[in-house]
Write a protein that holds these residues in place. Structure first.
Motif, PDB file in Angstrom:
ATOM      1  N   ASP A  33       0.869  -1.178   0.000  1.00 58.31           N
ATOM      2  CA  ASP A  33       0.000   0.000   0.000  1.00 58.31           C
ATOM      3  C   ASP A  33       0.905   1.228   0.000  1.00 58.31           C
ATOM      4  N   ASP A  34       0.315   2.387  -0.168  1.00 54.22           N
ATOM      5  CA  ASP A  34       1.108   3.619  -0.279  1.00 54.22           C
ATOM      6  C   ASP A  34       1.358   4.303   1.054  1.00 54.22           C
ATOM      7  N   TYR A  35       0.917   3.725   2.159  1.00 60.22           N
ATOM      8  CA  TYR A  35       0.992   4.428   3.445  1.00 60.22           C
ATOM      9  C   TYR A  35       1.818   3.725   4.510  1.00 60.22           C
ATOM     10  N   THR A  36       1.844   2.414   4.514  1.00 63.47           N
ATOM     11  CA  THR A  36       2.590   1.683   5.535  1.00 63.47           C
ATOM     12  C   THR A  36       4.089   1.861   5.307  1.00 63.47           C
ATOM     13  N   THR A  37       4.802   2.214   6.359  1.00 63.92           N
ATOM     14  CA  THR A  37       6.246   2.451   6.214  1.00 63.92           C
ATOM     15  C   THR A  37       6.992   1.128   6.055  1.00 63.92           C
ATOM     16  N   MET A  38       8.137   1.225   5.410  1.00 63.75           N
ATOM     17  CA  MET A  38       8.981   0.054   5.219  1.00 63.75           C
ATOM     18  C   MET A  38       9.454  -0.487   6.572  1.00 63.75           C
ATOM     19  N   GLU A  39       9.747   0.422   7.481  1.00 64.98           N
ATOM     20  CA  GLU A  39      10.214   0.021   8.812  1.00 64.98           C
ATOM     21  C   GLU A  39       9.146  -0.792   9.539  1.00 64.98           C
ATOM     22  N   PHE A  40       7.886  -0.386   9.398  1.00 65.68           N
ATOM     23  CA  PHE A  40       6.809  -1.121  10.066  1.00 65.68           C
ATOM     24  C   PHE A  40       6.647  -2.508   9.451  1.00 65.68           C
ATOM     25  N   VAL A  41       6.768  -2.619   8.143  1.00 65.76           N
ATOM     26  CA  VAL A  41       6.661  -3.923   7.478  1.00 65.76           C
ATOM     27  C   VAL A  41       7.771  -4.849   7.970  1.00 65.76           C
ATOM     28  N   VAL A  42       8.985  -4.335   8.089  1.00 63.68           N
ATOM     29  CA  VAL A  42      10.096  -5.139   8.606  1.00 63.68           C
ATOM     30  C   VAL A  42       9.798  -5.560  10.042  1.00 63.68           C
ATOM     31  N   HIS A  43       9.268  -4.636  10.843  1.00 64.29           N
ATOM     32  CA  HIS A  43       8.908  -4.946  12.231  1.00 64.29           C
ATOM     33  C   HIS A  43       7.873  -6.080  12.287  1.00 64.29           C
ATOM     34  N   VAL A  44       6.869  -6.025  11.438  1.00 64.87           N
ATOM     35  CA  VAL A  44       5.839  -7.070  11.387  1.00 64.87           C
ATOM     36  C   VAL A  44       6.462  -8.412  10.991  1.00 64.87           C
ATOM     37  N   LEU A  45       7.295  -8.398   9.983  1.00 70.89           N
ATOM     38  CA  LEU A  45       7.930  -9.636   9.526  1.00 70.89           C
ATOM     39  C   LEU A  45       8.809 -10.252  10.611  1.00 70.89           C
ATOM     40  N   ARG A  46       9.481  -9.410  11.374  1.00 71.60           N
ATOM     41  CA  ARG A  46      10.348  -9.926  12.440  1.00 71.60           C
ATOM     42  C   ARG A  46       9.533 -10.418  13.626  1.00 71.60           C
ATOM     43  N   SER A  47       8.504  -9.675  14.017  1.00 71.55           N
ATOM     44  CA  SER A  47       7.772 -10.032  15.240  1.00 71.55           C
ATOM     45  C   SER A  47       6.694 -11.091  15.018  1.00 71.55           C
ATOM     46  N   VAL A  48       5.980 -11.030  13.919  1.00 75.22           N
ATOM     47  CA  VAL A  48       4.891 -11.982  13.678  1.00 75.22           C
ATOM     48  C   VAL A  48       5.398 -13.254  13.005  1.00 75.22           C
ATOM     49  N   PHE A  49       6.316 -13.107  12.066  1.00 75.62           N
ATOM     50  CA  PHE A  49       6.774 -14.251  11.274  1.00 75.62           C
ATOM     51  C   PHE A  49       8.162 -14.749  11.672  1.00 75.62           C
ATOM     52  N   ASN A  50       8.757 -14.126  12.686  1.00 79.01           N
ATOM     53  CA  ASN A  50      10.068 -14.543  13.215  1.00 79.01           C
ATOM     54  C   ASN A  50      11.164 -14.585  12.157  1.00 79.01           C
ATOM     55  N   LYS A  51      11.147 -13.610  11.255  1.00 76.31           N
ATOM     56  CA  LYS A  51      12.151 -13.551  10.197  1.00 76.31           C
ATOM     57  C   LYS A  51      13.380 -12.806  10.712  1.00 76.31           C
ATOM     58  N   PRO A  52      14.583 -13.267  10.341  1.00 77.75           N
ATOM     59  CA  PRO A  52      15.781 -12.503  10.686  1.00 77.75           C
ATOM     60  C   PRO A  52      15.799 -11.186   9.903  1.00 77.75           C
ATOM     61  N   GLU A  53      16.577 -10.243  10.361  1.00 73.48           N
ATOM     62  CA  GLU A  53      16.619  -8.884   9.786  1.00 73.48           C
ATOM     63  C   GLU A  53      16.769  -8.884   8.266  1.00 73.48           C
ATOM     64  N   GLN A  54      17.731  -9.621   7.743  1.00 72.37           N
ATOM     65  CA  GLN A  54      17.986  -9.603   6.292  1.00 72.37           C
ATOM     66  C   GLN A  54      16.828 -10.189   5.503  1.00 72.37           C
ATOM     67  N   GLU A  55      16.256 -11.286   5.980  1.00 77.26           N
ATOM     68  CA  GLU A  55      15.130 -11.888   5.264  1.00 77.26           C
ATOM     69  C   GLU A  55      13.899 -10.993   5.330  1.00 77.26           C
ATOM     70  N   ALA A  56      13.686 -10.351   6.480  1.00 82.18           N
ATOM     71  CA  ALA A  56      12.561  -9.421   6.621  1.00 82.18           C
ATOM     72  C   ALA A  56      12.718  -8.259   5.639  1.00 82.18           C
ATOM     73  N   TYR A  57      13.929  -7.753   5.505  1.00 84.58           N
ATOM     74  CA  TYR A  57      14.187  -6.656   4.568  1.00 84.58           C
ATOM     75  C   TYR A  57      13.941  -7.110   3.130  1.00 84.58           C
ATOM     76  N   ARG A  58      14.389  -8.331   2.796  1.00 92.03           N
ATOM     77  CA  ARG A  58      14.197  -8.864   1.436  1.00 92.03           C
ATOM     78  C   ARG A  58      12.710  -8.998   1.106  1.00 92.03           C
ATOM     79  N   ILE A  59      11.931  -9.531   2.036  1.00 89.03           N
ATOM     80  CA  ILE A  59      10.489  -9.694   1.807  1.00 89.03           C
ATOM     81  C   ILE A  59       9.819  -8.327   1.703  1.00 89.03           C
ATOM     82  N   MET A  60      10.229  -7.400   2.555  1.00 91.43           N
ATOM     83  CA  MET A  60       9.663  -6.040   2.504  1.00 91.43           C
ATOM     84  C   MET A  60       9.921  -5.409   1.139  1.00 91.43           C
TER      85      MET A  60
END
Length: 104
Positions: A33-60
């Protein structure tokens, strides 16, 4: 009167083995979407999906560039819970981030 066992003709009677079927798996997909920040998406990927930092960034970045990114594959109940958690976190933080469940 003695009870007679069934005659097997020399064969051994076996209990049929129960076959267990693996549960069907479902993908959890984040949508851009055009409003959710990249930082928040990385935070969600790390906290909800237990992704490491690099993988969370790649998915984001996949979400940002391609409009969607696969977070993982889970049984239906777990996928449903993760989608609900994403929506609740996004709502609580004022973002419209959405996630969906897809077969496969």
């Amino acid at each position: 009167m003695p009870r007679e066992d069934p005659k097997t003709g020399g064969e051994v009677l076996e209990k049929p083995k129960e076959k267990t079927k693996r549960p069907e798996m479902f993908k959890v997909v984040l949508l851009n979407d055009d409003y959710t920040t990249m930082e928040f998406v990385v935070h969600v990927l790390r906290s909800v999906f237990n992704k490491p930092e690099q993988e969370a960034y790649r998915i984001m970045m996949q979400v940002h560039i391609h409009g969607r990114g696969i977070c993982g594959s889970y049984t239906y109940e777990i996928a449903e819970t993760k989608v609900s958690t994403v929506h609740e976190m996004a709502r609580d933080n004022g973002f419209p981030l959405r996630a969906t469940i897809e077969e496969g």
